[in-house]
Write a protein that holds these residues in place. Structure first.
Motif, PDB file in Angstrom:
ATOM      1  N   VAL A   1       0.839  -1.214   0.000  1.00 18.50           N
ATOM      2  CA  VAL A   1       0.000   0.000   0.000  1.00 18.50           C
ATOM      3  C   VAL A   1       0.869   1.258   0.000  1.00 18.50           C
ATOM      4  O   VAL A   1       0.662   2.185  -0.786  1.00 18.50           O
ATOM      5  CB  VAL A   1      -0.954   0.002   1.214  1.00 18.50           C
ATOM      6  CG1 VAL A   1      -1.548   1.388   1.439  1.00 18.50           C
ATOM      7  CG2 VAL A   1      -2.053  -1.028   1.027  1.00 18.50           C
ATOM      8  N   GLU A   2       1.851   1.283   0.893  1.00 17.93           N
ATOM      9  CA  GLU A   2       2.705   2.482   0.979  1.00 17.93           C
ATOM     10  C   GLU A   2       3.557   2.644  -0.273  1.00 17.93           C
ATOM     11  O   GLU A   2       3.847   3.760  -0.693  1.00 17.93           O
ATOM     12  CB  GLU A   2       3.629   2.376   2.191  1.00 17.93           C
ATOM     13  CG  GLU A   2       2.898   2.469   3.519  1.00 17.93           C
ATOM     14  CD  GLU A   2       3.738   1.902   4.646  1.00 17.93           C
ATOM     15  OE1 GLU A   2       4.126   0.712   4.554  1.00 17.93           O
ATOM     16  OE2 GLU A   2       4.011   2.645   5.618  1.00 17.93           O
ATOM     17  N   ALA A   3       3.974   1.522  -0.853  1.00 17.85           N
ATOM     18  CA  ALA A   3       4.799   1.595  -2.056  1.00 17.85           C
ATOM     19  C   ALA A   3       4.002   2.190  -3.211  1.00 17.85           C
ATOM     20  O   ALA A   3       4.500   3.050  -3.961  1.00 17.85           O
ATOM     21  CB  ALA A   3       5.312   0.203  -2.422  1.00 17.85           C
ATOM     22  N   TYR A   4       2.748   1.770  -3.348  1.00 15.07           N
ATOM     23  CA  TYR A   4       1.937   2.290  -4.446  1.00 15.07           C
ATOM     24  C   TYR A   4       1.694   3.787  -4.272  1.00 15.07           C
ATOM     25  O   TYR A   4       1.692   4.547  -5.242  1.00 15.07           O
ATOM     26  CB  TYR A   4       0.621   1.517  -4.561  1.00 15.07           C
ATOM     27  CG  TYR A   4       0.811   0.114  -5.091  1.00 15.07           C
ATOM     28  CD1 TYR A   4       1.270  -0.095  -6.392  1.00 15.07           C
ATOM     29  CD2 TYR A   4       0.567  -1.001  -4.304  1.00 15.07           C
ATOM     30  CE1 TYR A   4       1.473  -1.385  -6.888  1.00 15.07           C
ATOM     31  CE2 TYR A   4       0.760  -2.295  -4.792  1.00 15.07           C
ATOM     32  CZ  TYR A   4       1.224  -2.473  -6.083  1.00 15.07           C
ATOM     33  OH  TYR A   4       1.427  -3.738  -6.561  1.00 15.07           O
ATOM     34  N   ALA A   5       1.505   4.199  -3.036  1.00  9.78           N
ATOM     35  CA  ALA A   5       1.314   5.637  -2.778  1.00  9.78           C
ATOM     36  C   ALA A   5       2.589   6.414  -3.112  1.00  9.78           C
ATOM     37  O   ALA A   5       2.538   7.475  -3.746  1.00  9.78           O
ATOM     38  CB  ALA A   5       0.914   5.851  -1.319  1.00  9.78           C
ATOM     39  N   ALA A   6       3.721   5.879  -2.727  1.00 13.44           N
ATOM     40  CA  ALA A   6       4.991   6.568  -2.978  1.00 13.44           C
ATOM     41  C   ALA A   6       5.323   6.580  -4.474  1.00 13.44           C
ATOM     42  O   ALA A   6       5.939   7.520  -4.985  1.00 13.44           O
ATOM     43  CB  ALA A   6       6.117   5.896  -2.188  1.00 13.44           C
ATOM     44  N   GLU A   7       4.888   5.544  -5.155  1.00 14.84           N
ATOM     45  CA  GLU A   7       5.111   5.439  -6.604  1.00 14.84           C
ATOM     46  C   GLU A   7       4.362   6.563  -7.317  1.00 14.84           C
ATOM     47  O   GLU A   7       4.919   7.227  -8.199  1.00 14.84           O
ATOM     48  CB  GLU A   7       4.581   4.069  -7.043  1.00 14.84           C
ATOM     49  CG  GLU A   7       5.022   3.586  -8.387  1.00 14.84           C
ATOM     50  CD  GLU A   7       4.451   2.177  -8.639  1.00 14.84           C
ATOM     51  OE1 GLU A   7       5.215   1.305  -9.044  1.00 14.84           O
ATOM     52  OE2 GLU A   7       3.226   1.981  -8.405  1.00 14.84           O
ATOM     53  N   ILE A   8       3.115   6.767  -6.903  1.00 15.03           N
ATOM     54  CA  ILE A   8       2.331   7.850  -7.518  1.00 15.03           C
ATOM     55  C   ILE A   8       2.966   9.205  -7.182  1.00 15.03           C
ATOM     56  O   ILE A   8       3.052  10.103  -8.026  1.00 15.03           O
ATOM     57  CB  ILE A   8       0.851   7.787  -7.045  1.00 15.03           C
ATOM     58  CG1 ILE A   8       0.169   6.544  -7.625  1.00 15.03           C
ATOM     59  CG2 ILE A   8       0.097   9.061  -7.417  1.00 15.03           C
ATOM     60  CD1 ILE A   8       0.053   6.514  -9.151  1.00 15.03           C
ATOM     61  N   ALA A   9       3.424   9.332  -5.948  1.00 14.33           N
ATOM     62  CA  ALA A   9       4.082  10.592  -5.566  1.00 14.33           C
ATOM     63  C   ALA A   9       5.329  10.822  -6.420  1.00 14.33           C
ATOM     64  O   ALA A   9       5.614  11.952  -6.847  1.00 14.33           O
ATOM     65  CB  ALA A   9       4.451  10.558  -4.080  1.00 14.33           C
ATOM     66  N   ALA A  10       6.071   9.755  -6.703  1.00 15.32           N
ATOM     67  CA  ALA A  10       7.265   9.884  -7.542  1.00 15.32           C
ATOM     68  C   ALA A  10       6.859  10.279  -8.953  1.00 15.32           C
ATOM     69  O   ALA A  10       7.512  11.114  -9.603  1.00 15.32           O
ATOM     70  CB  ALA A  10       8.044   8.572  -7.561  1.00 15.32           C
ATOM     71  N   LEU A  11       5.784   9.691  -9.430  1.00 17.90           N
ATOM     72  CA  LEU A  11       5.297  10.017 -10.773  1.00 17.90           C
ATOM     73  C   LEU A  11       4.902  11.487 -10.854  1.00 17.90           C
ATOM     74  O   LEU A  11       5.185  12.167 -11.848  1.00 17.90           O
ATOM     75  CB  LEU A  11       4.105   9.105 -11.108  1.00 17.90           C
ATOM     76  CG  LEU A  11       3.495   9.268 -12.483  1.00 17.90           C
ATOM     77  CD1 LEU A  11       4.507   8.992 -13.587  1.00 17.90           C
ATOM     78  CD2 LEU A  11       2.282   8.336 -12.638  1.00 17.90           C
ATOM     79  N   VAL A  12       4.255  11.972  -9.803  1.00 19.63           N
ATOM     80  CA  VAL A  12       3.884  13.398  -9.764  1.00 19.63           C
ATOM     81  C   VAL A  12       5.141  14.261  -9.906  1.00 19.63           C
ATOM     82  O   VAL A  12       5.176  15.220 -10.671  1.00 19.63           O
ATOM     83  CB  VAL A  12       3.128  13.720  -8.456  1.00 19.63           C
ATOM     84  CG1 VAL A  12       3.056  15.217  -8.207  1.00 19.63           C
ATOM     85  CG2 VAL A  12       1.727  13.106  -8.497  1.00 19.63           C
ATOM     86  N   SER A  13       6.200  13.885  -9.192  1.00 18.56           N
ATOM     87  CA  SER A  13       7.456  14.643  -9.284  1.00 18.56           C
ATOM     88  C   SER A  13       8.019  14.597 -10.702  1.00 18.56           C
ATOM     89  O   SER A  13       8.548  15.589 -11.212  1.00 18.56           O
ATOM     90  CB  SER A  13       8.513  14.076  -8.328  1.00 18.56           C
ATOM     91  OG  SER A  13       8.077  14.209  -7.013  1.00 18.56           O
ATOM     92  N   VAL A  14       7.921  13.451 -11.321  1.00 18.39           N
ATOM     93  CA  VAL A  14       8.411  13.309 -12.698  1.00 18.39           C
ATOM     94  C   VAL A  14       7.627  14.233 -13.625  1.00 18.39           C
ATOM     95  O   VAL A  14       8.203  14.968 -14.424  1.00 18.39           O
ATOM     96  CB  VAL A  14       8.280  11.839 -13.166  1.00 18.39           C
ATOM     97  CG1 VAL A  14       8.452  11.731 -14.677  1.00 18.39           C
ATOM     98  CG2 VAL A  14       9.294  10.966 -12.446  1.00 18.39           C
TER      99      VAL A  14
END
Lengths: 328, 328, 328, 328
Positions: free
Chosen positions: C279-292
């Motif tokens: 769950v936390e990984a998927y949230a962090a993945e989206i956050a990373a995508l936002v940064s990208v």
């Protein structure tokens, strides 16, 4: 009835066995022999046993069993000598670094009917033997995959390395025995890769880091991971994955406190090496040997077990050298 | 120089000490005495020592130290006798169940200049002593609050309970010593509450469940939680909270495997009792005694330590009986 | 500025991403498209987004990024389409099961300058990323040997297995990415052995148990152990051994109680699968995508990372099928 | 049907509840009110709800439930107001620092038939609730003794301390609720000792270190250990000892790696405080509130539970101040 033991070889591992014998109510350390007089004398004084010679010990009818802890290249000769002398024999691994020589030696053992037990002490560690018991009790179902991690705190001296037969015959051989012990099926392929990562001085002489994969005819796998250097102590783990679950041995540490500070939670390092890690195993090994000598039990690991571990070590060496998968 | 020890009392705890002495290279178990001839004989045969009597031992100039493991009501008399005989003395706790009698005994010890060490073995356990070391090394800063959890696997026989002086003098007394050892400051108030929860037969005779709180003048607290029954083994924990962190002892188990199945991850139960849990502590205790006898070290815990633990036990008993906070 | 996301594919993993997007303060799930109308509708109602089509989404200038969770055989086409439409793209692994097709697709990505991030979510798990950080912080020195254990609770349906490309491309591929992430050096040899141990029905279609060893030019090793069945939950571990120490990820469980009884100490099973474990990984993945998307960061893992993991999977498959070591 | 919530108080804990409501599919945060306009605005913007006033919210027929996170001295008035307005009410602990005022307030709640749930979120933490379930499932037999350890990472600001009602009413009150939840029997005696150990500035204003013992009529004990400072993070443990075994909650950490070096094995510190430690508990609490509002469930913890915890806090304060055991 207390059994009389003679210790051949009073070095590091000889001392370990002397201590184990002295702690066993059914065993008595009666004799010690070593080419280095001072070493034999030290054991003699600490445990109240007599310094003797190999020939005298072989000829002494009161000696029930010998513990062979001499250099590897003397093992086969000594096993044969004491087999012919009718003594029960415990020998540190390996029987010989050469498979052909080892086979010839085991032939003598068979022919004389001598009782021979090999020194793979991990089988007698309470934690590893509890893993075996969990398997035979059916707690994890059918064994499928095994992971063994075995890391020494530091590499042995270069002299030792040179005469050791290499990491697979010297270090991994314990893991090969453990793999066979737990798989309960002979490996049919061996793949090994090895490199020098911990100490460049080892390059050209031996490897210090190795990964090995064994497979069996029924499709079980076992991976072994070895390193000659672990800063945090003697790392000895095994995990067996089965159809109903998994059983794992946790690492042992001499002190189990947990200190929590702003930097986190810290537990102390592991044991510093096998002499402290396997104290209970060495004691149980001698107890098993006593049972063997007194009659009932058959030796485990046997000379044959030692030979098979050696064959795996040779195959691993060839695999690592040539970059191929070796089929047995 | 090997020290000559005499063992007085060949019961359960006597055997534990006999084993520890036999494993110490500087100690020799020379004599054993017990009112029960068979008990003395068993020790004599196992360790090759002579069966003797208390009077002979006191009179024998070759005896360096005695280990008193006789019934509690004989402790004070024996301590006095051997103090006057000029022997070093190790005595199982307590000196006496009666504080006045214990004080009189310790007076004799002081006057004779005898070396007396009390049997609170936990101070010598490698894990508990590592906690002490973590504190003195400054790893957790100033000690503030301590939690001790101490649970026996099961209640002792009713006969033992009746003559034990009650849970506080028999069981909690070890925790009082540990509290003093770690607090490094004397408690000034004691609050205890106790009940019978594990076995109704104990009702009216003793308690089997107790919670105790100690406070010191500087405002440190120590809570102790005792139960006479823990289905999962001998539970022995301590945790010390300080200004920079916390240090805790983890429980010990003889086998540390972890079996994972659909029901979860299961590790085996703890040690079954003190004889196996504290093997290393008993060995270290004897080693400490050897140091005391040989000259350098002063006895720890001392007779005074034993007395102070007893005073806390008495206070706890009064607190639990009367439902009040006792000020010392 | 909140970014507008479109979700392509509303199945199991699509729902996971929808939830992660809805929890991100900088992201808004604006559109969902799925061939199955009901699936799209369910997401639409739960998150208040519009049901749309792939063509509409590609044409909509307000869409900043698309999340591709459609069947694998559509990935390459969709990546190309949305790269040409100028959208940032997140795509579940793999780009394609065929390396040539994947390479062609990544060529389009390069030519269009599109931002493409692949769905290897473990890189964003707080525990796995802490392992990476421990390495880059120098806490364990130079990386030498890695062990990855990855076991699913149970095998997927046979239909899924048939179109999955096999265990190496479907399951081990995550471990290949993790191996590359942590080794920081490309593997040069691949050895794999695989068998069917958990479910005979899989025989002939795929494997369910695999052991893989990777080596790098500098002599580092990485072993991967996979099983499609773990009765005790979703087993996800990695351990990295280096010159100064070792860092390991512990398994996660949703409930961390420990119940001690006469049978031992039992902790609950692990997470039931990736939807709860990561769950936390998927949230962090989206956050990373936002940064990208917002500009600064470059995508990690990139399309190139996805390709390289696929190449390793292909090599492992060939190794396992032919019983040879594959050199890349 | 989605329930409409209004949030009263947009401070630290208000934000926690806003997030929990926004993550619940059956709840909608419709309104927020706070004396500080900026605080209300921030919540309004993040979650898309309307800024409103207490009077408007009370008058609005669309509001199903209010979440009271305002300063403690407003709780009782607000509970009464919204009880009379026919809203379901969730209120952070305590109802009031004064028992008489709290009782008067609860009388209004009873008379209006309002649904009132108190904010002891630990009951909803998956780990603590698993402890409760282990008990009710009979896994540890009859509850006998409980240990609660609860340590904050650091003391709150002096202003907060001054209006908090003191450590027992502010901090220990959560432990009193947990004790009652797990004991399933009312305490009849309270003993508390408290001191200032972590920060001398607190002296004369409050305590920062406290040990409490509760007993019940049937002889169960519960000890609570509190400190306002734990360098290693937010320490939240409970252990329940019963006739058949023991169940314990392990501490939670956001990252669970283990780094082994020559210095030992180090795991990271715990959560930094309740906002991260109890994320799942706050979400489950809102879900429970939704069930209460929708009809089936009765509020747990109830207003009565809040009152009883407060009574224990008052008794502990008196015990600590006067050095006596307080009988309820």
């Amino acid at each position: 009835m207390t059994l009389k033991f003679a210790l051949l070889g009073a070095g590091r591992i000889g001392k370990v066995h002397a201590r184990a014998i002295s702690g066993n109510p059914d065993a008595e350390l009666a004799f010690v022999a070593d080419a280095v007089a001072d070493a034999a004398k030290a054991i003699s004084e600490q445990y109240g046993c007599r310094v003797s010679t190999i020939d005298e010990i072989a000829a002494d009818p009161t000696v029930d069993a010998v513990i062979i802890c001499t250099p590897t290249n003397t093992h086969a000769d000594l096993i044969e000598k004491f087999a012919q002398a009718g003594k029960a024999i415990f020998c540190e691994k390996p029987v010989d670094l050469d498979v052909t020589r080892a086979e010839a030696c085991l032939k003598v053992v068979r022919e004389t009917g001598a009782k021979l037990m090999l020194g793979f002490q991990r089988r007698y560690d309470p934690h590893f033997s509890a893993v075996k018991k969990a398997i035979t009790d059916g707690r994890i179902g059918d064994v499928e995959m095994i992971q063994i991690v075995s890391r020494d705190p530091g590499a042995p001296p270069m002299d030792y390395i040179k005469s050791s037969g290499g990491i697979f015959r010297d270090m991994t051989i314990h893991d090969f025995d453990m793999a066979r012990f737990l798989l309960d099926e002979e490996p049919v392929t061996v793949y090994a890769t090895a490199s020098v990562l911990t100490d460049k001085a080892i390059k050209g002489v031996d490897f210090d880091s190795a990964s090995v994969t064994l497979t069996t005819a029924s499709g079980k796998h076992c991976t072994i991971s070895n390193s000659r250097r672990a800063t945090y102590g003697y790392d000895q783990r095994v995990e067996v994955h089965g159809s109903k679950g998994t059983v794992a041995v946790e690492n042992q540490r001499p002190v189990t406190i947990d200190v929590a500070t702003a930097e986190g939670f810290t537990r102390p390092a592991l044991h510093d090496f096998f002499m402290t890690r396997y104290v209970e195993a060495y004691a149980a090994e001698i107890a098993a040997l006593v049972s063997v000598v007194k009659g009932g039990a058959s030796p485990s690991p046997s000379g044959e077990d030692g030979l098979r571990a050696l064959v795996l070590a040779d195959a691993a060496f060839r695999s690592a050298k040539q970059g191929v998968v070796v089929t047995l």
